[in-house]
Enzyme design. Structure first.
Site, PDB file in Angstrom:
ATOM      1  N   CYS A  67      -3.117   1.692   6.575  1.00  0.00           N
ATOM      2  CA  CYS A  67      -3.270   0.999   7.860  1.00  0.00           C
ATOM      3  C   CYS A  67      -3.822   1.944   8.923  1.00  0.00           C
ATOM      4  CB  CYS A  67      -1.951   0.392   8.296  1.00  0.00           C
ATOM      5  SG  CYS A  67      -0.570   1.558   8.321  1.00  0.00           S
TER       6      CYS A  67
ATOM      7  N   LYS B  10      11.960  -8.022   0.952  1.00  0.00           N
ATOM      8  CA  LYS B  10      10.978  -8.600   0.031  1.00  0.00           C
ATOM      9  C   LYS B  10       9.771  -7.683  -0.083  1.00  0.00           C
ATOM     10  CE  LYS B  10       7.331 -11.145   0.088  1.00  0.00           C
ATOM     11  NZ  LYS B  10       6.602 -10.670  -1.083  1.00  0.00           N
ATOM     12  N   PRO B  11       9.602  -7.057  -1.237  1.00  0.00           N
ATOM     13  CA  PRO B  11       8.407  -6.231  -1.414  1.00  0.00           C
ATOM     14  C   PRO B  11       7.206  -7.119  -1.695  1.00  0.00           C
ATOM     15  CG  PRO B  11       9.771  -6.210  -3.409  1.00  0.00           C
ATOM     16  CD  PRO B  11      10.483  -7.088  -2.413  1.00  0.00           C
TER      17      PRO B  11
ATOM     18  N   GLY C 282       2.316  -5.933   7.422  1.00  0.00           N
ATOM     19  CA  GLY C 282       1.268  -6.530   6.594  1.00  0.00           C
ATOM     20  C   GLY C 282       0.063  -6.887   7.436  1.00  0.00           C
TER      21      GLY C 282
ATOM     22  N   ASN D  17       0.806  -1.238   0.000  1.00  0.00           N
ATOM     23  CA  ASN D  17       0.000   0.000   0.000  1.00  0.00           C
ATOM     24  C   ASN D  17       0.839   1.289   0.000  1.00  0.00           C
ATOM     25  OD1 ASN D  17       0.642  -0.724   2.643  1.00  0.00           O
ATOM     26  ND2 ASN D  17      -1.200   0.193   3.506  1.00  0.00           N
TER      27      ASN D  17
ATOM     28  N   GLU E 239       4.268  -4.993  12.283  1.00  0.00           N
ATOM     29  CA  GLU E 239       3.409  -3.815  12.052  1.00  0.00           C
ATOM     30  C   GLU E 239       2.192  -4.346  11.314  1.00  0.00           C
ATOM     31  OE1 GLU E 239       4.020  -0.761  12.972  1.00  0.00           O
ATOM     32  OE2 GLU E 239       6.181  -0.590  13.229  1.00  0.00           O
TER      33      GLU E 239
HETATM   34  P1  NDP Z   1      -0.104  -9.301   3.556  1.00  0.00           P
HETATM   35  O1  NDP Z   1      -0.051  -9.752   4.966  1.00  0.00           O
HETATM   36  O2  NDP Z   1      -0.946 -10.048   2.607  1.00  0.00           O
HETATM   37  O3  NDP Z   1       1.375  -9.306   2.918  1.00  0.00           O
HETATM   38  C1  NDP Z   1       2.441  -8.591   3.504  1.00  0.00           C
HETATM   39  C2  NDP Z   1       3.751  -9.150   2.967  1.00  0.00           C
HETATM   40  O4  NDP Z   1       3.942 -10.481   3.453  1.00  0.00           O
HETATM   41  C3  NDP Z   1       3.795  -9.242   1.452  1.00  0.00           C
HETATM   42  O5  NDP Z   1       5.083  -8.941   0.992  1.00  0.00           O
HETATM   43  C4  NDP Z   1       3.468 -10.710   1.229  1.00  0.00           C
HETATM   44  O6  NDP Z   1       3.899 -11.193  -0.005  1.00  0.00           O
HETATM   45  C5  NDP Z   1       4.230 -11.346   2.367  1.00  0.00           C
HETATM   46  N1  NDP Z   1       3.818 -12.703   2.707  1.00  0.00           N
HETATM   47  C6  NDP Z   1       2.691 -13.364   2.368  1.00  0.00           C
HETATM   48  N2  NDP Z   1       2.690 -14.599   2.942  1.00  0.00           N
HETATM   49  C7  NDP Z   1       3.833 -14.708   3.660  1.00  0.00           C
HETATM   50  C8  NDP Z   1       4.400 -15.714   4.493  1.00  0.00           C
HETATM   51  N3  NDP Z   1       3.775 -16.866   4.713  1.00  0.00           N
HETATM   52  N4  NDP Z   1       5.583 -15.483   5.079  1.00  0.00           N
HETATM   53  C9  NDP Z   1       6.215 -14.298   4.913  1.00  0.00           C
HETATM   54  N5  NDP Z   1       5.728 -13.304   4.137  1.00  0.00           N
HETATM   55  C10 NDP Z   1       4.553 -13.503   3.514  1.00  0.00           C
HETATM   56  O7  NDP Z   1      -0.501  -7.767   3.598  1.00  0.00           O
HETATM   57  P2  NDP Z   1      -0.838  -6.809   2.378  1.00  0.00           P
HETATM   58  O8  NDP Z   1       0.333  -6.761   1.456  1.00  0.00           O
HETATM   59  O9  NDP Z   1      -2.162  -7.161   1.809  1.00  0.00           O
HETATM   60  O10 NDP Z   1      -0.928  -5.379   3.094  1.00  0.00           O
HETATM   61  C11 NDP Z   1      -2.064  -4.882   3.696  1.00  0.00           C
HETATM   62  C12 NDP Z   1      -2.028  -5.072   5.202  1.00  0.00           C
HETATM   63  O11 NDP Z   1      -0.875  -4.460   5.734  1.00  0.00           O
HETATM   64  C13 NDP Z   1      -3.195  -4.416   5.904  1.00  0.00           C
HETATM   65  O12 NDP Z   1      -3.675  -5.267   6.904  1.00  0.00           O
HETATM   66  C14 NDP Z   1      -2.579  -3.159   6.523  1.00  0.00           C
HETATM   67  O13 NDP Z   1      -3.257  -2.669   7.641  1.00  0.00           O
HETATM   68  C15 NDP Z   1      -1.222  -3.680   6.873  1.00  0.00           C
HETATM   69  N6  NDP Z   1      -0.298  -2.571   7.028  1.00  0.00           N
HETATM   70  C16 NDP Z   1       0.161  -2.260   8.267  1.00  0.00           C
HETATM   71  C17 NDP Z   1       0.979  -1.164   8.457  1.00  0.00           C
HETATM   72  C18 NDP Z   1       1.510  -0.787   9.799  1.00  0.00           C
HETATM   73  O14 NDP Z   1       2.425   0.027   9.845  1.00  0.00           O
HETATM   74  N7  NDP Z   1       1.009  -1.315  10.900  1.00  0.00           N
HETATM   75  C19 NDP Z   1       1.364  -0.310   7.340  1.00  0.00           C
HETATM   76  C20 NDP Z   1       0.800  -0.725   6.076  1.00  0.00           C
HETATM   77  C21 NDP Z   1       0.019  -1.824   5.941  1.00  0.00           C
HETATM   78  P3  NDP Z   1       2.934 -11.110  -1.306  1.00  0.00           P
HETATM   79  O15 NDP Z   1       2.166  -9.851  -1.231  1.00  0.00           O
HETATM   80  O16 NDP Z   1       3.909 -11.069  -2.394  1.00  0.00           O
HETATM   81  O17 NDP Z   1       2.073 -12.295  -1.227  1.00  0.00           O
END
Ligand code: NDP
Length: 516
Positions: free
Chosen positions: A273, A166-167, A217, A143, A239
């Site tokens: 977020c 890893k993005p 995430g 995001n 986070e």
């Molecule tokens: P995800 O949890 O789906 O993914 C986050 C990252 O984790 C991505 O790079 C993803 O890869 C990776 N990933 C997926 N599965 C695994 C695994 N099993 N092990 C390790 N890494 C993995 O989140 P989103 O990308 O959909 O982001 C949105 C979320 O992030 C929302 O809930 C938002 O609130 C939160 N967020 C929190 C923030 C904070 O500061 N607290 C800031 C911004 C967002 P891939 O996408 O390539 O599958």
């Protein structure tokens, strides 16, 4: 027999679906190679004077400034946000680089040296060292594809670590640009590896043997990452998501509150977020606030044209479907659409909801798009109770006159509370960012974020190394009596203290009588 196809990750324009760049996803073997290169390169990076690393950040900031339009266009094209919002993201990355190369940040990493306050330890001198962890993993969401990884990668680097980043599979190009610019600024080869890929790449980074993992995430993935880290006893910082409350007090200027809350909710098409996801309005202000926000939501420019949109499309159709399911659930349970923006098919139109109840998903789950429930409350006490009822606690905002707004803010169970504004805390380089409850643990940004990137070690020096310690063997009655006298001297008051002082002489003579 044909060779197995490497998995691809794509940079895609969310508003058109057009794929404009493809990368091979990094598999576990590629992650292991990057880890080895990082291990080899990190000691020299950590061994360089910290001022050299700060100069690299300064050069990075200047390079990013020079290429800011290109960077903002890339982020906008890959993430879907309007270019003006993408430029805001670029600006925050420059702020991070400036803060983490500043004297304030560098001073926080310097060794601390002092004499301990314990009277018993008067011969000791203490040194506290902040040393790099080694190689850290950073897993980032889509995001804010430039700002979120930068907010962790930059302090990790200045502290002397190597980084595997890893993005999200949705936004590899923004992170690769970050890596390219840091490399051009002087981060040596191997010290920062940007590893495009999907969940498997994230899992490989989590389990490859990094010294700490920084994950940003969703709650669900964060839990899986935390479990994997716990199994290896690798520390991790999480986070995660939020369902942030905004509280509008009766004293608030409802027009200002409506403008600010709507902006915060709809910035980045609601995919933030720290956006307000539940609004609680004190009864006297409720009708006026609802009218103000309903009027404004209809005025938003909602479009698939990134250049002119205030609110554009969500990053992928699946995100729209998830949000629609949450809206449908609310409507099925009796919620009412107060107003919505109009926009083309394919864009989730910003929508204001009223008549909410606790069992609705929008009140319990994170909503990641421009959907805003507005709830009437009797008073600030009820607002605080309902706001804190969430399992999340990322951030919050309070709108109204001081000092009442500050008093309410202090009662909210959230990592950050903004008073009379939205979102801004997460973009302030010197402000620690992070949640409580299921919004995660650990802090990024600020000095707290920098200290997450070091291991704190202590050296305890003896100033009279030729003299034995009074507490060493052999024990005896004289030591017990002397110790009690010493405690009276150190912690007693009045006569007890004076008697302790005289009695403590016994300890001194015990020390003197000791053989060397
Ligand atoms: P995800 O949890 O789906 O993914 C986050 C990252 O984790 C991505 O790079 C993803 O890869 C990776 N990933 C997926 N599965 C695994 C695994 N099993 N092990 C390790 N890494 C993995 O989140 P989103 O990308 O959909 O982001 C949105 C979320 O992030 C929302 O809930 C938002 O609130 C939160 N967020 C929190 C923030 C904070 O500061 N607290 C800031 C911004 C967002 P891939 O996408 O390539 O599958």
């Amino acid at each position: 027999m044909s060779a197995p196809q490497a998995r691809l990750v794509e940079s895609r324009d969310p508003s058109t679906g057009e794929v404009w760049r493809r990368f091979d996803a990094c598999d576990a073997a590629a992650v292991a190679r990057a880890l080895q290169q990082a291990r080899d390169a990190q000691p020299a990076w950590a061994g360089a004077p910290i001022a050299d690393r700060a100069r690299v950040l300064e050069r990075f900031r200047k390079l990013l400034f020079a290429r800011r339009h290109e960077a903002a266009e890339l982020v906008s094209r890959e993430n879907g946000k309007p270019p003006i919002e993408a430029m805001g993201e670029v600006m925050l990355v420059m702020d991070f680089a400036r803060f983490y190369s500043s004297g304030k940040a560098l001073r926080a990493l310097r060794p601390q040296r002092f004499t301990p306050q314990s009277m018993a330890m008067w011969r000791k001198r203490i040194e506290i060292l902040h040393e790099p962890l080694g190689v850290v993993g950073v897993i980032a969401p889509w995001n804010y594809p430039l700002m979120l990884p930068a907010g962790i990668v930059i302090p990790a680097l200045v502290a002397g670590n190597a980084v595997l980043l890893k993005p999200s599979e949705f936004t590899p190009s923004s992170a690769l640009l970050l890596g390219e610019l840091l490399g051009e600024a002087g981060v040596p080869p191997g010290v920062l590896a940007v590893l495009p890929g999907a969940g498997e790449t994230g899992r490989a980074i989590t389990t490859c043997g990094v010294d700490k993992l920084f994950f940003t995430g969703s709650e669900a993935t964060g839990r899986a990452v935390a479990i994997a880290c716990a199994e290896q006893l690798v520390p991790c910082s999480l986070e995660l998501g939020g369902s942030d409350p905004a509280i509008v007090l009766a004293s608030a200027d409802v027009n200002i509150a409506a403008d600010g809350i709507l902006w915060g909710r709809c910035f980045n098409a609601g995919q933030t977020c720290v956006a307000a996801k539940r609004v609680f309005v004190e009864a006297p202000a409720y009708d006026a606030f609802l009218l103000a926000i309903a009027t404004r939501v209809k005025e938003l420019s909602v479009s698939l044209d990134r250049g002119s949109a205030e609110v554009g499309t969500l990053i992928r159709p699946q995100q729209r479907e998830m949000l629609q399911a949450q809206l449908d659930d609310a409507l099925a349970h009796g919620a009412r659409v107060v107003a919505s923006a109009s926009g083309p098919a394919g864009v989730f139109a910003p929508t204001i909801l009223a008549d909410l109840s606790d069992e609705m998903r929008v009140m319990r789950e994170e909503t990641f798009g421009p959907l805003l429930p507005v709830i009437r409350v009797r008073d600030a006490n009820e607002a605080v109770r309902l706001a804190n009822a969430s399992t999340y606690g990322l951030s919050a905002s309070v709108w109204g006159d001081e000092p009442q707004a500050s008093r309410v803010a202090r009662r909210l169970d959230a990592g950050t509370v903004v008073i009379n504004d939205a979102l801004v805390a997460a973009g302030l380089a010197e402000v620690p960012h992070g949640g409580v409850k299921r919004s995660g643990s650990g802090r990024s940004h600020g000095i707290a974020g920098l200290l997450e990137c070091v291991k704190t070690r202590t050296l305890v020096h003896e100033t009279l190394p030729g003299k034995p310690q009074v507490w060493w063997f052999p024990y005896g009655g004289a030591l017990a009596a002397g110790m009690d006298a010493f405690l009276s001297m150190a912690h007693g008051s009045g006569g007890a203290r004076l008697r302790g002082l005289l009695g403590a002489r016994a300890l001194v003579s015990r020390l003197k009588s000791r053989r060397r």
